[in-house]
Write an enzyme that holds these catalytic residues in place. Structure first.
Site, PDB file in Angstrom:
ATOM      1  N   GLY A  46      -3.509   5.843   7.666  1.00 23.44           N
ATOM      2  CA  GLY A  46      -3.460   4.560   6.636  1.00 23.44           C
ATOM      3  C   GLY A  46      -2.006   4.266   5.907  1.00 23.44           C
ATOM      4  N   GLY A  57      -1.029   2.080   2.274  1.00 23.38           N
ATOM      5  CA  GLY A  57      -1.408   1.282   1.124  1.00 23.38           C
ATOM      6  C   GLY A  57      -0.115   0.954   0.390  1.00 23.38           C
ATOM      7  N   GLY A  69       1.646   4.249  -0.972  1.00 33.03           N
ATOM      8  CA  GLY A  69       2.077   5.243   0.092  1.00 33.03           C
ATOM      9  C   GLY A  69       1.530   5.113   1.419  1.00 33.03           C
ATOM     10  N   ASP A  99      -7.118   0.990  -8.981  1.00 31.62           N
ATOM     11  CA  ASP A  99      -7.137   0.515  -7.729  1.00 31.62           C
ATOM     12  C   ASP A  99      -8.463   0.511  -7.182  1.00 31.62           C
ATOM     13  OD1 ASP A  99      -5.928  -0.999  -5.907  1.00 31.62           O
ATOM     14  OD2 ASP A  99      -5.070   0.703  -4.655  1.00 31.62           O
TER      15      ASP A  99
END
Length: 755
Positions: free
Chosen positions: A432, A434, A437, A550
């Site tokens: 992943g 984002g 990071g 977030d």
């Protein structure tokens, strides 16, 4: 295989034998004589070396007389006055190869004898070779024997074997173990050979495909069994056989006493040896010599330098009497042999000097490389120590040491541990990416799978706050929060190690059509309630309040049971107990960001409430948060949602599963919760504790048996409208009033059991 093929094979074998004989004699150069002077050295294509000869003056003794019969074209050689035809004479091996007759025993259909032949052969001083020859029987109803006298009447011998079969198809090509063909060896020192064949049943049972048997003593390498031999051997009369010859019947020591009769005439360059089979002795040329040792000066020096097979010198070959040696040119040294050191160019002073300088330079380079690597290693160690201190490693160790009694203490990983776990942070391990990071999948030595987050940046002025955050997150033991396993502080940017959740994000399950159809309304409501419960816990129940900052569907992970796991606290902020808001740079994801936070830079827990409201709308509609294909005012999902709510068109944008499975009143209440979360002013939004209570109340109504069966309308109305509305109350005009009932909160939290 037909008769002509068999004959061709036998003929070819004989030709090969003759050719090999010629090749053995061809090792003797053409100017080296093989026969006595004025004596013929061949009969047809057969070489006749001394001690053999065709006339009285040309052979050593009558035993070596060769009768060259010119009545044949080409002439044939026979041993003495016998009918034993010679096809090769070998000086090196002390052997003759002769043709021996085949024994045969044939029967008529009624079992009477049709023909019989039992050949025999006798030698006066020679012996039949016991290694190269094999006594062979061919037939399917036969047994045969070979017998005779040993050398000089020293004894009698007899041996034999049996060959049987019932069908020709049983025969095996090349096999002589008793099935249609058998073979046996003979003893040493055999002087006479007599072959006998007999039948068990006169071939009555096998006459249809075999009515004859055959026996012969044959050179093993010259015969191979084929099933067709049962019939086509009737056309073959002779096969090759090997005979050993020697001089006299005395030993080498006894023979040397009488120089006149001693057969090794090339005395200086020859040697005498005892044969393996039979009496007497034989002669051979010494090493480095070649020729006929039975002739005076018959063994002559071999010029190895002229023979490519013998010349093994790299540069120069020097022939000597009985040998040779290799020499190297000037300025070269070594043994000069191809199979040895060869010739190596001599080393001049300049070469030695250059070699010494080169070696010194190489050593210096190696030392420099070692020093460079060592300095690099030490710099890396110092850098790791610097990063460790810079990232608050001492502070974290101090705080951890105070919690050592806890069995679930956060671990501080080394950089090398996480490099091994992620295959040096290989791109294949990325699961992943984002705004804050990259997340890698890692495998720890205890087979535990973890997610390792590599943040893009950390504010150096907030290291203590970061350490406090790590400590607090490690203390969170909520079933719906991704567990923090530890961190690494040896890198410029600290690495966080979380438990690994393997079923993807809520975002994927909402917006992937294949996965979305498995996301039922009940599951969507459960995920919303679990997420709200986590945020309420962070805002109200944690030892130090935490604002996630977030909240979005991509940061809500789902395990295999579709249980929500809130993750990614990289943007989170700790809120001191004496403050209600923080002044920060705006962080978050477009579409989820609190508009008030964007305008004022003032972060409050109500910012998380707004973001959660957007997630609720995602769950209800299945639509993406930003879509530039929609009209400008409706590109943001929040604006679109508020617009349809205002126009009372909610059910036109709901997701299929929600429309099909959801209770309309229940769906409307969730929509009203979402609407209340999306107020522009933070003060007008409910707190997460109130939102969590409302959603848990709706879940209770969804699962309560009274609601499912409809047996108690009064209870149903209480649960859906009154019983769980203590947190958020909705008026008839869709207006929202916020209140709080501590008793109801206590009930709902205890039923949630989220920690």
């Amino acid at each position: 295989m037909g008769f002509l093929q068999i004959q061709f094979i036998n003929l070819l074998a004989i030709l090969v034998i003759i050719a090999s004989s010629k090749s053995s004699l061809s090792a003797t150069p053409p100017n080296f004589p093989i026969a006595k002077p004025n004596c013929t050295d061949h009969c047809g294509s057969i070489s006749i070396p001394y001690p053999f000869g065709t006339t009285e003056d040309c052979y050593y003794s009558p035993d070596f007389f060769v009768n060259c019969s010119e009545t044949f074209i080409p002439p044939k050689a026979f041993l003495g006055d016998s009918e034993i035809e010679i096809i090769e004479i070998s000086l090196d091996d002390g052997q003759l190869k002769v043709l021996q007759f085949i024994a045969r025993d044939c029967y008529n259909r009624n079992g009477t004898s049709a023909s019989y032949n039992g050949p025999w052969i006798k030698f006066s001083t020679f012996t039949v070779n016991n290694n190269a020859n094999k006594f062979t029987i061919i037939g399917c109803d036969t047994f045969g024997s070979i017998e005779g006298q040993r050398l000089n009447g020293s004894g009698y011998y007899k041996t034999g074997c049996t060959a049987t079969c019932y069908e020709q198809n049983d025969l095996i090509e090349g096999s002589c173990t008793g099935l249609g063909c058998c073979q046996t060896s003979i003893p040493k020192e055999v002087q006479t050979v007599e072959l006998t064949l007999e039948s068990y049943g006169n071939f009555n049972e096998v006459w249809s495909f075999n009515n004859c048997s055959y026996g012969f003593l044959v050179e093993e390498s010259a015969f191979k069994f084929y099933p067709d031999n049962l019939t086509n051997l009737g056309n073959v009369k002779e096969l090759p056989m090997v005979v050993d010859w020697a001089i006299g019947n005395v030993t080498c020591e006894e023979a040397r006493i009488n120089a006149s009769s001693y057969a090794c005439k090339s005395v200086i360059n020859s040697k005498c040896y005892k044969p393996d089979n039979g009496h007497g002795y034989r002669c051979s040329c010494s090493d480095g010599y070649q020729g006929n040792p039975y002739l005076l000066h018959g063994c002559q020096d071999v010029d190895e330098c002229q023979d490519p097979l013998l010349n093994i010198c790299e540069k120069h070959c020097v022939n000597t009497v009985g040998g040779f040696y290799c020499a190297c040119p000037k300025r070269y040294h070594g043994d000069g042999r191809k199979d040895g050191k060869g010739c190596i160019r001599g080393e001049s002073v300049a070469f030695k000097l250059a070699a010494g300088i080169s070696l010194g330079v190489i050593v210096l380079l190696l030392i420099a490389c070692w020093l460079h690597l060592e300095l690099k290693r030490r710099r890396q160690i110092k850098m790791k120590e610097m990063f460790f201190l810079q990232n608050g490693g001492m502070l974290l160790q101090e705080k951890i040491s105070k919690r050592e009694r806890s069995s679930d203490t956060t671990k501080i990983f080394s950089e090398s541990e996480l490099q091994i776990a992620t295959n040096n942070f290989h791109n294949n391990m990325i699961i992943g990416k984002g705004g804050f990071g990259i997340v890698y999948k890692g495998f720890l030595p205890n087979n535990r799978i973890v997610a390792i987050k590599k943040s893009k940046e950390v504010d150096p002025d907030q290291i203590e706050q970061f350490i406090n955050e790590v400590i607090i997150l490690s203390q969170i033991n909520h079933r719906n929060v991704v567990k923090l396993r530890g961190c690494c502080l040896e890198t410029q940017v600290p690495l966080l190690v979380y438990e690994f959740i393997n079923n993807g994000t809520l975002f994927e399950h909402i917006h992937n059509k294949a996965k979305a159809r498995f996301l039922s309304w009940e599951t969507r409501l459960k995920i919303a309630a679990e997420t709200a419960n986590v945020l309420a816990y962070l805002h109200s129940a944690a030892s130090t309040p935490i604002i996630h900052r977030d909240v979005k569907s991509a940061n809500i992970l789902l395990d295999h049971t579709l249980t929500a796991k809130v993750s990614d606290f990289g943007a989170s902020r700790l809120v001191p107990l004496d403050q209600t808001q923080l002044s920060t740079l705006v962080h978050g994801t477009l579409g989820y960001l609190d508009p008030e936070y964007m305008l004022t830079n003032q972060l409050t827990e109500k910012s998380d409430v707004y973001s959660f409201g957007v997630v609720l709308v995602e769950l209800l509609t299945g639509k993406k948060v930003l879509n530039f294909d929609r009209p400008e005012k409706e590109r943001g999902l929040a604006n679109l949602f508020l617009s349809v709510m205002k126009e009372d068109l909610l059910f036109e944008i709901l997701e299929e599963n929600v429309m099909r499975e959801g209770n309309k009143k229940q769906v409307m209440r969730v929509a009203m919760v979402a609407k209340s979360c999306l107020h522009m002013k933070g003060d007008e939004r409910p707190c997460m504790k109130e939102v969590a209570m409302e959603l848990e109340g709706l879940m209770l109504g969804e699962k309560h048996p009274w609601v499912q069966t409809g047996h108690n309308e009064e209870a149903k109305e209480f649960l859906l409208e009154g019983g769980s509305s203590g947190a958020i109350n909705f008026g008839e005009d869709n207006s929202t009033s916020i209140g709080f009932d501590s008793a109801k909160e206590h009930v709902m939290l205890s039923m949630g059991g989220g920690r």
